[in-house]
Scaffold this active site. Structure first.
Site, PDB file in Angstrom:
ATOM      1  N   LYS A   1       0.849  -1.197   0.000  1.00 49.51           N
ATOM      2  CA  LYS A   1       0.000   0.000   0.000  1.00 49.51           C
ATOM      3  C   LYS A   1       0.884   1.247   0.000  1.00 49.51           C
ATOM      4  O   LYS A   1       1.930   1.266   0.662  1.00 49.51           O
ATOM      5  CB  LYS A   1      -0.900  -0.025   1.243  1.00 49.51           C
TER       6      LYS A   1
ATOM      7  N   SER B   1      -9.721   2.021   3.211  1.00 42.77           N
ATOM      8  CA  SER B   1      -8.829   2.762   2.343  1.00 42.77           C
ATOM      9  C   SER B   1      -7.854   1.880   1.559  1.00 42.77           C
ATOM     10  O   SER B   1      -7.377   2.285   0.500  1.00 42.77           O
ATOM     11  CB  SER B   1      -8.035   3.766   3.180  1.00 42.77           C
TER      12      SER B   1
ATOM     13  N   SER C   1      -9.844  -0.292   7.445  1.00 43.40           N
ATOM     14  CA  SER C   1      -9.241  -0.139   6.119  1.00 43.40           C
ATOM     15  C   SER C   1      -8.606  -1.401   5.544  1.00 43.40           C
ATOM     16  O   SER C   1      -8.240  -1.416   4.364  1.00 43.40           O
ATOM     17  CB  SER C   1      -8.189   0.962   6.149  1.00 43.40           C
TER      18      SER C   1
END
Ligand SMILES: [Zn+2]
Lengths: 474, 488
Positions: free
Chosen positions: B81, B156, B180
């Site tokens: 990420k 997210s 997330s």
């Protein structure tokens, strides 16, 4: 109406640690800009702080040195404000639960004693240093993240002199305890000054006016000498002061408004989530207590009391702690500590300097110095011979008694022998004998010197005087 | 037979260890897959092909040198990420404010993955600074759900979930502040694990809300979660909030029966507005766990209703300070101004997206003098109560089971103009972060029409990941959903 000033000081001191507060960068003054930096002290994305244990230890120790206490639970908070020298745009500090609380500092003031209560001493981080050039500004982050101790005094200071003496005493304590080098030239100590004035007898404080970022103690004194009459001038003419922050201008010798209360920052403090609270246990506190040293003022008073030293000698041993320690070892073995102090300050220290020797390298033990003084006091050797014995001790490390014996330096107190030297001296110097008889007392000293010379310095001075006088007056 | 990029991390590592496949082949398979489908899925912001292949070759040399035995992820491509620092790679948090920023160091998790032999590659899309539930807040583009490209993957860590679901990597790493990891894992049909706060070092994770953030994994099955957790866990001297708890052998913990394990169903989680098929899927999963021998107990988490309010005070408050460093002075984007204040407002005005600004303003407000006690301080007290709810519950049960999300993946644009609706998609996941416990989302079936994955959330005690993984694994092994792939 009479007015009085109420002054409180916030003193920021850089701690003497090897590395910075949250990272491994060197805590070092004077390096090329932005060379003692890393992602952590530059506030780069993803970094986390790790508290410097030595800084926490020095903070706790400061609490004890200032007669305060180590709190059972301390935490760090974020103080939020935007400024280019703040690499995270928040400063990590201890807001409402500092490492230490309370205490006081005592100091000599105008021939008496002064005392300032301490509110707290807490740990935070220093920020970078901005430099403004013609078309742009630069920030050096070498200083960013250097551990900074803030010592907050109670508002109990009443005069510029008192503020000045308090700061000097505080500095001496911190240097003494190994907390900080307190080098003013290197910006290691900075002060914020809070001043208000009120009519004598009134309890409530007047409007608090803060003068920020003073970097010398004499500057603090000068600023106060300006600011107190200024404030009294305003209120005594019926004017009103309001809370504000002012700046001291060293050149004009005046303070000027920096920002008013309305412009004051809202720092939005909240607990720093990246650091755990600090909860010292008993063994930790005991280990800190073990590091508490005797404070300078207490040491001076003790030397004056226990060894009957004059203030100047005692002060010498406060400034030079190892020399004081040496003195104490010798003085404990001696009946005349004042004589020991004289020897240590006048003779020993001079020899050490001349020969670039350290105390640890001295070849004789401190007790030998006491022994030497004893030889003089008991009349076994003269003060003059003692100088020679000392030189020999210093060179070889031999005991004074051994040197005296080996070199046959024992003082001659045999009246027969001295009488013989006196006769010789008078015979050889009839003019001087004549002068003495005519009332010139100084002539006796010359003759004494001649006798001493004949005895190779070993004749007992007192006896020489007695015998010479007797012979000349006969 | 599956292609290498479709294998689980464990299967791939075994194949490489046995020299049935090479790290280079595996990496090339992932890169090919990315080239083939990422134009549609848009999971990756960027990837460094040459660096990935160089790591793969190094891994193959390590295999030849016999290192595979003690490096459990040797040769396994794991994508990252865009919120985690990887040395010499971009670190952007899907924000314009960090455009062009290259990290000078590796996050601790990255260091540990490298030690375990993983090939660490790619920058996965996300909501800007991890603020969002759909990746629609990315400053660059919205990642698409591999099961339906019209739909969002969740957020997210939407890129991390989509990349695993679409077989663009063997596994991926994300971060979870309020769901997330678990929410996008549920919406994309993979396994997402949020470890206990303090289990995994946060050093190198760009902070959103420091007291809530935790790094975790996206994997194709539960045993991979165990494998990755073992690799990335453990105390780190660089993170004072990491906890010196020993790291158990999570793979071993998967073995054996779950008979007699007690599972709590919180009555407060049976909310209106939950999709009926979601409730049905969770009910079926609970029945399945019961069949496997678990005891089902109804429990109460009385402060559940306050979790969202509490979260939306604490998280923005911490974020407002954490994001203050993005000011244009030292790195990243700078828009010049006449003085520092003007430079800050121009830089931050241009660099941050609307959701980030919204949360910074919210956080600044709740910390302001005069409001602190009513908002931040009170939220911290509520947080303590929420944690206590869970600790009380864990006196009676070994784990708590809930839906991961109230609905399946929604369409891009459907909720992007309604932040409050968007915030509700994390309603089941945020308590876990507030309480600092661990949680996992495992696939528990599909919405029938359109076919969209659903997730079962299992919450465990602090440092109780072993029990959590064991339950999740037992359920997964007995469920018919394993190995289903999106129609790409
Ligand atoms: Zn540093």
């Amino acid at each position: 109406m009479e007015y009085e000033a109420v002054i409180g000081l916030e003193t920021h001191v850089q701690l003497k640690t090897l590395s910075k507060m949250w990272c491994g960068c060197a805590n070092e003054f004077g390096a090329e800009p932005n060379t003692n930096v890393c992602p952590i002290c530059l506030g780069m994305p993803g970094v986390l702080p790790v508290a410097n244990e030595e800084a926490l230890r020095l903070t706790a120790l400061t609490g004890l040195l200032l007669n305060g206490r180590i709190t059972p639970f301390a935490k760090f908070d974020r103080k939020n404000y935007f400024y280019p020298d703040a690499s995270k745009n928040y400063q990590v500090t201890q807001y409402d639960q500092p490492s230490t609380l309370g205490g006081f500092v005592e100091f000599e003031l105008n021939g008496g004693m002064g005392r300032v209560e301490i509110t707290r001493a807490h740990l935070e981080e220093d920020v970078g240093k901005s430099t403004h050039f013609d078309r742009f500004s630069g920030v050096d982050f070498n200083r960013a993240g250097v551990p900074l101790l803030e010592i907050v005094s109670e508002p109990v200071i009443t005069s510029p002199d008192m503020a000045y003496e308090y700061l000097n005493a505080l500095k001496e304590i911190l240097v003494y305890g190994g907390i900080s080098d307190c080098d003013m030239e290197k910006g290691m100590v900075r002060c914020d000054v809070n001043i208000s004035v009120r009519p004598v007898g009134q309890k409530e404080l007047g409007a608090k006016i803060e003068i920020k970022n003073m970097n010398s103690f004499s500057g603090v004194r000068h600023a106060l000498e300006y600011e107190i009459p200024r404030q009294i001038g305003v209120v005594s003419k019926g004017g009103k002061l309001s809370q504000e922050t002012r700046r001291w201008d060293d050149v004009t010798g005046m303070t000027e408004t920096m920002r008013s209360k309305e412009q004051a920052h809202d720092y939005r403090y909240f607990p720093e989530p990246d650091l755990m609270p600090f909860v010292p246990d008993e063994p930790y506190i005991a280990s800190i207590k073990a590091c508490v040293v005797e404070l300078p003022l207490a040491r001076k008073q003790r030397f004056m009391r226990d060894y009957q030293l004059p203030a100047s000698d005692a002060q010498t041993f406060v400034w030079d702690v190892p020399l004081g320690g040496y003195f104490e070892s010798a003085a404990k073995a001696s009946k005349s500590p004042k004589a020991v102090a004289n020897w240590v300050i006048n003779n020993l220290r001079a020899r050490l300097t001349e020969t670039k020797t350290t105390l640890a390298e001295i070849k004789f033990p401190p007790a030998a110095l006491a022994e030497l003084i004893d030889l003089v006091d008991s009349g076994k050797i003269s003060s003059r011979i003692a100088q020679d014995v000392f030189a020999e001790m210093f060179n070889t490390g031999e005991a004074p008694a051994v040197i005296v014996q080996k070199k046959g330096l024992l003082q001659v107190s045999d009246t027969g022998a001295i009488e013989k030297f006196c006769d010789e001296a008078i015979a050889a110097n009839p003019k001087s004998a004549e002068d003495f008889r005519a009332g010139k007392v100084a002539a006796l000293n010359f003759l004494k010197g001649q006798v001493m010379k004949l005895s190779k310095g070993k004749a007992n001075t007192n006896l020489i005087g007695e015998i010479l006088e007797k012979k000349l007056k006969a | 037979m599956s292609t290498l990029n479709q294998l689980t991390a464990g299967e791939l590592a075994r194949a490489i260890r046995r020299k049935e496949a090479s790290a280079r082949q595996a990496t090339e398979a992932c890169l090919n897959r990315i080239r083939q489908i990422d134009g549609q899925v848009k999971a990756f912001l960027s990837y460094d092909e040459a660096d990935a292949l160089a790591q793969a070759d190094a891994a193959d040399r390590a295999v030849a040198a016999g290192e595979a035995a003690h490096r459990p992820l040797l040769g396994v491509p794991i994508a990252i990420k865009d919120v985690l620092a990887v040395r010499n790679q971009p670190l952007g948090c899907a924000s314009k404010i960090l455009e062009g920023y290259i990290s000078p160091f590796d996050a601790t998790v990255i260091t540990r993955l490298r030690e375990a032999g993983a090939i660490v590659f790619g920058r996965l899309n996300m909501d800007e600074f991890a603020m969002g539930s759909s990746t629609e807040n990315s400053a660059y583009f919205t990642t698409r759900n591999p099961w339906d490209l019209e739909r969002i993957p969740g957020g997210s860590s939407g890129g991390s979930a989509a990349a695993v679901a679409a077989d663009e990597c063997s596994a991926s790493i994300g971060s979870d502040t309020g769901g997330s990891i678990r929410q996008p894992a549920a919406l994309c049909g993979c396994v997402g694990l949020k470890p206990t706060y303090g289990r995994v070092s946060r050093y190198g994770l760009v902070a959103f809300a420091s007291s809530l953030d935790q790094i975790g994994s996206f994997t194709k099955d539960v045993s991979d979660s165990a494998l990755l957790l073992k690799a990335i866990s453990g105390v780190d001297p660089k993170d004072s909030t990491s906890v010196p708890e020993s790291v158990p052998d999570y793979a071993k913990a998967l073995e054996g029966s779950i008979k007699g394990m007690r599972i709590g169903l919180p009555k407060e989680y049976m909310i209106d507005g939950m999709h009926p098929e979601v409730s049905a899927a969770v009910k079926a999963a609970v029945d399945q766990l019961q069949k496997l021998g678990a005891d089902i107990v109804e429990i109460s988490l009385p402060h559940t209703d306050y979790a969202a309010a509490c979260y939306y005070i604490i998280a923005p408050a911490e974020a407002s300070a954490n994001l203050a460093r993005f000011d244009g002075v030292r790195y990243g984007k700078r828009v010049d101004g006449a003085d520092p204040i003007e430079m800050y407002s121009r830089t931050r005005g241009a660099g941050f997206g609307p959701e980030v600004k919204r949360r910074i303003i919210l956080g600044t407000y709740v910390l302001s003098s005069g409001y602190y006690d009513a908002f931040y301080l009170r939220a911290q007290k509520v947080r303590t109560l929420i944690r206590q709810d869970f600790l009380n519950a864990f006196e009676k049960v070994d784990a708590i089971v809930t839906p991961t999300t109230p609905t399946a993946a929604f369409k891009a644009g459907e909720k992007s103009n309604d932040p409050l609706q968007m915030y509700l998609s994390d309603i089941f996941t945020i308590s876990c972060n507030l309480a600092g416990i661990c949680g996992i989302s495992v696939p528990c079936g599909f919405l029938k029409e359109p076919k969209l994955p659903l997730g079962l959330q299992i919450l465990g005690k602090p440092f109780g990941e072993a029990a959590l993984l064991k339950l999740a694994h037992a359920y997964e092994q007995s469920s018919p959903w394993r190995g289903q792939k999106p129609p790409l």
